[in-house]
Design a protein around this motif. Structure first.
Motif, PDB file in Angstrom:
ATOM      1  N   GLY A 220       0.638  -1.083   0.061  1.00  0.00           N
ATOM      2  CA  GLY A 220       0.036  -0.079   0.263  1.00  0.00           C
ATOM      3  C   GLY A 220       0.652   1.524  -0.208  1.00  0.00           C
ATOM      4  N   THR A 221       0.235   2.515  -0.087  1.00  0.00           N
ATOM      5  CA  THR A 221       1.093   3.473   0.028  1.00  0.00           C
ATOM      6  C   THR A 221       1.231   4.710   1.865  1.00  0.00           C
ATOM      7  OG1 THR A 221      -1.119   4.578  -0.485  1.00  0.00           O
ATOM      8  CG2 THR A 221       0.861   3.671  -2.056  1.00  0.00           C
ATOM      9  N   ASP A 222       0.840   3.886   2.605  1.00  0.00           N
ATOM     10  CA  ASP A 222       0.313   4.545   3.808  1.00  0.00           C
ATOM     11  C   ASP A 222       2.050   4.623   4.362  1.00  0.00           C
ATOM     12  OD1 ASP A 222       0.018   4.848   6.917  1.00  0.00           O
ATOM     13  OD2 ASP A 222      -1.651   3.801   6.369  1.00  0.00           O
ATOM     14  N   TRP A 223       2.524   6.019   4.352  1.00  0.00           N
ATOM     15  CA  TRP A 223       3.666   6.569   4.846  1.00  0.00           C
ATOM     16  C   TRP A 223       4.088   6.237   6.588  1.00  0.00           C
ATOM     17  CZ3 TRP A 223       4.947  11.243   2.510  1.00  0.00           C
ATOM     18  CH2 TRP A 223       5.161  11.610   0.609  1.00  0.00           C
ATOM     19  N   ALA A 224       3.050   6.041   7.081  1.00  0.00           N
ATOM     20  CA  ALA A 224       3.135   6.059   8.638  1.00  0.00           C
ATOM     21  C   ALA A 224       3.146   4.683   9.237  1.00  0.00           C
ATOM     22  CB  ALA A 224       2.327   7.623   9.141  1.00  0.00           C
TER      23      ALA A 224
ATOM     24  N   SER B 120      15.505  -0.835   2.701  1.00  0.00           N
ATOM     25  CA  SER B 120      16.553  -1.310   2.409  1.00  0.00           C
ATOM     26  C   SER B 120      16.700  -2.165   3.440  1.00  0.00           C
ATOM     27  CB  SER B 120      18.149  -0.506   2.241  1.00  0.00           C
ATOM     28  OG  SER B 120      17.629   0.100   1.158  1.00  0.00           O
ATOM     29  N   THR B 121      16.816  -2.238   4.427  1.00  0.00           N
ATOM     30  CA  THR B 121      16.803  -2.932   5.372  1.00  0.00           C
ATOM     31  C   THR B 121      15.804  -4.230   5.458  1.00  0.00           C
ATOM     32  OG1 THR B 121      16.717  -1.119   7.359  1.00  0.00           O
ATOM     33  CG2 THR B 121      18.982  -1.564   6.293  1.00  0.00           C
ATOM     34  N   LYS B 122      14.552  -3.521   5.828  1.00  0.00           N
ATOM     35  CA  LYS B 122      12.932  -4.286   6.609  1.00  0.00           C
ATOM     36  C   LYS B 122      11.917  -4.012   5.157  1.00  0.00           C
ATOM     37  CE  LYS B 122      10.735  -0.867   9.069  1.00  0.00           C
ATOM     38  NZ  LYS B 122      10.431  -0.412  10.458  1.00  0.00           N
ATOM     39  N   SER B 123      11.155  -5.435   5.006  1.00  0.00           N
ATOM     40  CA  SER B 123      10.169  -5.642   4.439  1.00  0.00           C
ATOM     41  C   SER B 123       8.925  -4.537   5.385  1.00  0.00           C
ATOM     42  CB  SER B 123       9.197  -6.590   4.022  1.00  0.00           C
ATOM     43  OG  SER B 123      10.438  -7.486   2.981  1.00  0.00           O
ATOM     44  N   SER B 124       7.891  -4.203   4.826  1.00  0.00           N
ATOM     45  CA  SER B 124       7.258  -3.362   5.504  1.00  0.00           C
ATOM     46  C   SER B 124       5.699  -3.680   4.512  1.00  0.00           C
ATOM     47  CB  SER B 124       7.238  -1.857   5.430  1.00  0.00           C
ATOM     48  OG  SER B 124       6.908  -1.112   4.334  1.00  0.00           O
ATOM     49  N   SER B 125       4.688  -2.372   4.923  1.00  0.00           N
ATOM     50  CA  SER B 125       3.467  -2.559   4.256  1.00  0.00           C
ATOM     51  C   SER B 125       3.214  -1.821   2.912  1.00  0.00           C
ATOM     52  CB  SER B 125       2.499  -2.289   5.251  1.00  0.00           C
ATOM     53  OG  SER B 125       2.646  -0.094   5.559  1.00  0.00           O
ATOM     54  N   MET B 126       4.997  -1.361   2.422  1.00  0.00           N
ATOM     55  CA  MET B 126       4.399  -0.262   2.016  1.00  0.00           C
ATOM     56  C   MET B 126       5.475  -1.371   0.551  1.00  0.00           C
ATOM     57  SD  MET B 126       4.873   3.436   2.237  1.00  0.00           S
ATOM     58  CE  MET B 126       5.332   3.966   0.988  1.00  0.00           C
ATOM     59  N   ASN B 127       6.963  -2.377   0.870  1.00  0.00           N
ATOM     60  CA  ASN B 127       7.654  -2.363   0.120  1.00  0.00           C
ATOM     61  C   ASN B 127       8.197  -3.622   0.743  1.00  0.00           C
ATOM     62  OD1 ASN B 127       9.104  -2.181   2.676  1.00  0.00           O
ATOM     63  ND2 ASN B 127      10.967  -2.715   1.876  1.00  0.00           N
TER      64      ASN B 127
ATOM     65  N   VAL C 129      14.129  -5.242  -4.029  1.00  0.00           N
ATOM     66  CA  VAL C 129      13.405  -4.098  -3.296  1.00  0.00           C
ATOM     67  C   VAL C 129      12.071  -3.851  -4.285  1.00  0.00           C
ATOM     68  CG1 VAL C 129      12.732  -2.523  -0.944  1.00  0.00           C
ATOM     69  CG2 VAL C 129      14.536  -3.534  -1.609  1.00  0.00           C
ATOM     70  N   ILE C 130      10.659  -3.918  -4.262  1.00  0.00           N
ATOM     71  CA  ILE C 130       9.629  -3.410  -4.877  1.00  0.00           C
ATOM     72  C   ILE C 130       9.044  -2.691  -4.204  1.00  0.00           C
ATOM     73  CG2 ILE C 130       7.855  -4.073  -6.514  1.00  0.00           C
ATOM     74  CD1 ILE C 130       9.251  -6.210  -7.243  1.00  0.00           C
ATOM     75  N   GLY C 131       8.621  -1.616  -4.209  1.00  0.00           N
ATOM     76  CA  GLY C 131       7.538  -0.758  -3.501  1.00  0.00           C
ATOM     77  C   GLY C 131       6.876   0.216  -3.974  1.00  0.00           C
ATOM     78  N   THR C 132       5.877   1.322  -3.746  1.00  0.00           N
ATOM     79  CA  THR C 132       5.106   1.847  -3.914  1.00  0.00           C
ATOM     80  C   THR C 132       5.282   3.467  -4.135  1.00  0.00           C
ATOM     81  OG1 THR C 132       3.818   2.158  -1.789  1.00  0.00           O
ATOM     82  CG2 THR C 132       3.120   0.570  -3.262  1.00  0.00           C
TER      83      THR C 132
END
Length: 703
Positions: free
Chosen positions: A463-467, A481-488, A661-664
C-alpha cells in the motif's frame, strides 16, 4: 604588439602549456581593455527565427574571452563554448512565481509562431574583435542578478581560466529569452538548441554576429581557427549533446558533464514521475532561466508574450500527464535521428540522483551507433564536475588532473596535436570499493549477465500508507533497504561467495495488479506543496496516471561497510573532505585548488540503483517513447512489467547479499500522495544483472 601579446600556444607532452598572461575580468578597476592580456567582449549572433514577434530575426548574446595575442592576429584560437541558460541570470523565485500565476488565465498561445523566419539583416558596417574589446565594459558580463538576490551573473566567469592561459578562447551564451538576448527560453525544444548552434556557426565562420543588440555593425570571429568544443555541467552538459546531434559544422568534440540526453526521461520514468514534485513542469525551468524578465531592454509586450508562452507550455504538458507524447517530448529526445560528426568524452557521477545515470548511457549508445569516438569517465560523486573552480577544489582522476585530461583531449581535437587522447580507456570508472582505484573497460555494455529469480509462491500486497510503513523523505532508502513493510517487499539472494561487478542497466520483471483504490485519482493529496498547475499533472489528462511502483537494487551486509551515497533528503549531496591543500595546480600564475576525496558512509546497506514505473504503462520499456501507451487499471487484472533501473557500475563484495526491493511511493519524488494497493505475484519477480565476468548459475530470491 609586444612580447606579452604576440605569443602562440605551446604544446608539450601533448598538452597546451600556460604561456599566456591572465587578467581578471570582473571589475572595471582590475580590467583595462587597452592593456589586459585577456580581452573580453560581447557579440549578438543572428538566429533564423523571430520568437519575440517583432519582424526581425532574434539576436542571441555571446560573451567572448581570449588571449590578446589571438585578437591581435598572432594566431588563430580554438574555442571552448559553454551553452548555459543560467549564466545571464535566473529567477530564483520559481516556486513562489508558479503559485502567483496558478490562477491566471491567458489566451491560447500559438507555439508555431515561434518558428517564423523573416529575412536576415543587412550589416551597415564591420568591426574587428579587438575594436569590440576596446569599447567593452565588464558591466556587460558581470552584473548583479536581480532575479537571484543580486548574486553576480556569469558566475562561471572563472571556470575556464586554466584554458585561457593556455591559449584557448572561452565563449559563454545563455541563449534565447535571457538577459541581453531576444526570443523565449523554450526548454527542450529544437529552437533552444538552434540558438547555441548559431554561436558555433559564428565561431566557424558560417553566421553573422553584431556588435550590439541593434544589429547594425557586424563583427566576425576573426581570431578563431573554426574549431569548437562544448562542455559544461547539467544544463550546460545537455546542450553540447543537443547541438552535436545536429551535425553542426565546426563542433569537433563535446565533454558533457551530467547532461541530459532525453528530457522525458529526465523528469519521468516509464510513465511515472521521477523528479522533484515542485519542478515537474518544464515551464518551471523555462521561467527559472528567463533572465529576460530583468533585462532593461525588455518591453512590457516582451514580458507579456513570455508569460503567455509559459502558460501554454504548462497546459501542453498537463495534457500528457506523466506519459510520453511525441508532439510534446519528441524534440527533447536528442538520441533519435542523430547526425553526429564529432567525438565525445562523457562525464557523470554514479551517485547523481538529479540527472540520472541513464542519461549518460543514452548519450554513449548514440555515439557508438553513429560510429564516432566516445569515452566514459565515471566517478563516485553526485551532480558535480571533477574540478570546481567556484569552490576552488577538485579530485584526481586515476592520479591525473581532470583539466589536464581535458587539455589533452581539446589539444588533440581543436589544434590537431598528436597525443594519446584517443588512447585513453573507453570506460574509466572510479571504484565504489576503493576510490583511489580507477577501473577500465573496453566497452560499457558487457557480454555477461546474472539472473535472479524468486522461489517464493503466493503474492504480496503493498500500500501507500507512509505512517504505517514508518517512512519519510529522510529515511526512505534505509527503510526500504533494511526491512519489508506494508509499502515494500524485499526479495533477497543468499550470501555471495565471490565479488560481483554489475555494469549496465539492470532489468527487473514482475507481474502485478491493482488491488484497491478509488480510481482514477486515488484521493491524491499535494503533500509536498507544489503549485496548483503542477499538482494537476497526471489528472488534467483525464486518465488514470502515475500509479507508482518504486524498484531498488540494494547491497546488504550483516556488518556495516563503507559506501558512497547521498546524505541529504533531496539526494543531492555526497560529503567530501580536503585531503591536500593546494593539491590541484592550475599553472600560469593561477591559484591552486584543494584536492578533495569523497567521505564514505558506514552502513549495512547501499542502494545501488533505482527506477520508477507507472502500473498504467505495462508496455513501457527502456526507450522513452514506449511510455506513450497507457491503460486504465482494473482491480485484480494482472499485467507483466519490465523495469529498467538507472545504469550503474558497482562491485558487490563477497559476503554481501543483493536485494530486489519493490515498493510503491517514494516521498522524495511524489507529487500527489495517493491511496492504493498493488498486488505482486511473488513467483514472477526476476532480475537480469549485466556483469563484467561470466558467473555460473542463477541466484535464488527469497523473502
Amino acid at each position: 604588439m609586444n612580447d606579452k601579446t604576440c605569443r602562440k600556444p605551446v604544446f608539450e607532452n601533448g598538452m597546451a602549456q600556460p604561456v599566456f598572461g591572465f587578467t581578471d575580468g570582473k571589475t572595471g578597476t582590475d580590467y583595462d581593455p587597452e592593456t589586459s592580456e585577456i580581452v573580453r567582449y560581447s557579440v549578438y549572433v543572428e538566429t533564423d527565427y523571430d520568437m519575440n514577434g517583432d519582424g526581425q530575426r532574434d539576436l542571441v548574446k555571446a560573451f567572448v574571452q581570449l588571449p590578446r595575442s589571438a585578437a591581435e592576429g598572432g594566431y588563430r584560437a580554438a574555442s571552448i563554448f559553454e551553452a548555459r541558460p543560467y549564466c545571464a541570470g535566473v529567477n530564483a523565485d520559481g516556486y513562489d512565481h508558479m503559485k502567483e500565476v496558478e490562477n491566471d488565465e491567458y489566451p491560447p498561445f500559438d507555439m508555431d509562431s515561434l518558428k517564423n523566419s523573416p529575412a536576415p539583416r543587412v550589416p551597415e558596417g564591420e568591426m574587428t574583435a579587438l575594436e569590440c574589446a576596446a569599447k567593452a565594459d565588464p558591466s556587460e558580463w558581470y552584473y548583479p542578478d536581480e532575479g537571484n538576490d543580486n548574486a553576480m551573473c556569469y558566475e562561471v566567469l572563472d571556470n575556464y581560466n586554466y584554458y585561457l592561459v593556455r591559449g584557448f578562447a572561452v565563449v559563454f551564451s545563455a541563449g534565447y529569452g535571457t538577459r541581453g538576448s531576444e526570443g523565449i527560453e523554450y526548454t527542450g525544444s529544437d529552437l533552444e538548441r538552434h540558438a547555441f548552434c548559431c554561436v558555433v556557426e559564428w565561431l566557424h565562420g558560417d553566421r553573422k554576429a553584431y556588435t550590439g543588440p541593434d544589429g547594425r555593425i557586424e563583427t566576425k570571429a576573426d581570431w578563431s581557427n573554426g574549431n569548437v568544443a562544448m562542455t559544461g555541467r547539467s544544463y550546460a552538459g545537455t546542450m553540447p549533446f543537443a547541438a552535436a546531434v545536429t551535425g553542426v559544422p565546426g563542433l569537433k568534440t563535446i565533454v558533457p558533464v551530467a547532461g541530459i540526453a532525453d528530457w522525458y526521461s529526465f523528469l519521468n520514468q516509464q510513465g511515472a514521475q521521477r523528479y522533484w514534485p515542485q519542478e515537474m513542469l518544464m515551464s518551471f525551468l523555462a521561467y527559472f532561466c528567463s533572465s529576460k524578465y530583468h533585462d532593461p531592454e525588455a518591453t512590457e509586450a516582451d514580458l507579456k508574450r513570455i508569460a503567455h508562452f509559459h502558460q501554454q507550455f504548462s497546459m501542453d504538458q498537463l495534457q500528457c500527464g506523466f506519459d510520453y507524447d511525441e508532439k510534446f517530448w519528441g524534440e527533447g529526445n536528442y538520441t533519435r535521428n542523430a547526425d553526429l560528426k564529432c567525438s565525445a568524452l562523457i562525464v557523470h557521477g554514479l551517485n547523481d540522483e538529479n540527472v540520472s545515470t541513464k542519461q549518460f548511457e543514452m548519450m554513449y549508445d548514440t555515439f557508438v551507433q553513429a560510429g564516432q569516438t566516445v569515452k566514459l569517465l565515471l566517478h563516485q560523486g553526485p551532480h558535480m564536475t571533477p574540478t570546481n573552480p567556484q569552490k576552488n577544489q577538485g579530485f584526481l582522476i586515476d592520479g591525473m588532473l581532470y583539466d589536464d585530461i581535458l587539455n589533452r583531449w581539446f589539444s588533440h581535437y581543436l589544434y590537431d596535436v598528436e597525443n594519446d587522447a584517443e588512447e585513453m580507456p573507453n570506460v574509466l570508472v572510479q571504484s565504489n570499493v576503493d576510490q583511489q582505484v580507477w577501473e577500465k573497460a573496453d566497452s560499457w555494455h558487457t557480454e555477461h549477465s546474472v539472473m535472479l529469480e524468486s522461489r517464493e509462491e503466493g503474492s504480496t500486497v503493498l500500500g501507500t500508507d507512509w505512517a504505517d510503513a514508518g517512512i519519510d523523505a529522510g529515511n526512505f532508502d534505509r527503510q526500504m533497504s533494511t526491512k519489508s513493510s506494508s509499502m515494500n517487499q524485499r526479495y533477497l539472494t543468499e550470501t555471495l561467495t565471490e565479488d560481483l561487478t554489475i555494469q549496465g542497466s539492470v532489468r527487473v520483471d514482475f507481474t502485478a495488479a491493482l488491488e484497491s483504490g478509488d480510481a482514477p485519482d486515488f484521493g491524491g493529496s499535494n503533500v509536498n506543496g507544489a503549485d496548483k498547475l503542477s499538482a494537476l499533472l497526471g489528472t488534467a489528462s483525464g486518465r488514470m496516471d502515475d500509479v507508482k511502483t518504486t524498484v531498488l537494487l540494494v547491497d546488504l551486509a550483516e556488518q556495516a561497510f563503507d559506501s558512497f551515497q547521498t546524505v541529504d533528503d533531496a539526494r543531492n549531496v555526497v560529503n567530501t573532505e580536503v585531503v591536500r591543500k593546494g593539491g590541484i595546480p592550475n599553472g600560469g600564475g593561477l591559484p591552486a585548488f584543494d584536492e578533495i576525496a569523497f567521505e564514505p558512509v558506514h552502513e549495512t546497506y547501499k542502494v545501488i540503483t533505482r527506477a520508477y514505473l507507472d502500473l498504467c504503462n505495462p508496455a513501457s520499456g527502456y526507450a522513452p517513447e514506449t511510455a506513450a501507451e497507457w491503460i486504465s487499471l482494473t482491480k485484480g487484472e494482472a499485467h507483466d512489467y519490465h523495469v529498467y533501473l538507472n545504469t550503474q557500475r558497482y562491485t558487490v563484495k563477497a559476503g554481501h547479499r543483493l536485494a530486489v526491493v519493490i515498493g510503491t511511493e517514494d516521498p522524495v519524488n511524489c507529487l500527489l500522495h495517493k491511496n492504493y494497493e498493488i498486488c505482486i505475484q511473488d513467483e514472477s519477480v526476476r532480475a537480469e544483472l549485466p556483469v563484467t565476468a561470466a558467473v555460473t548459475g542463477t541466484m535464488d530470491l527469497k523473502k
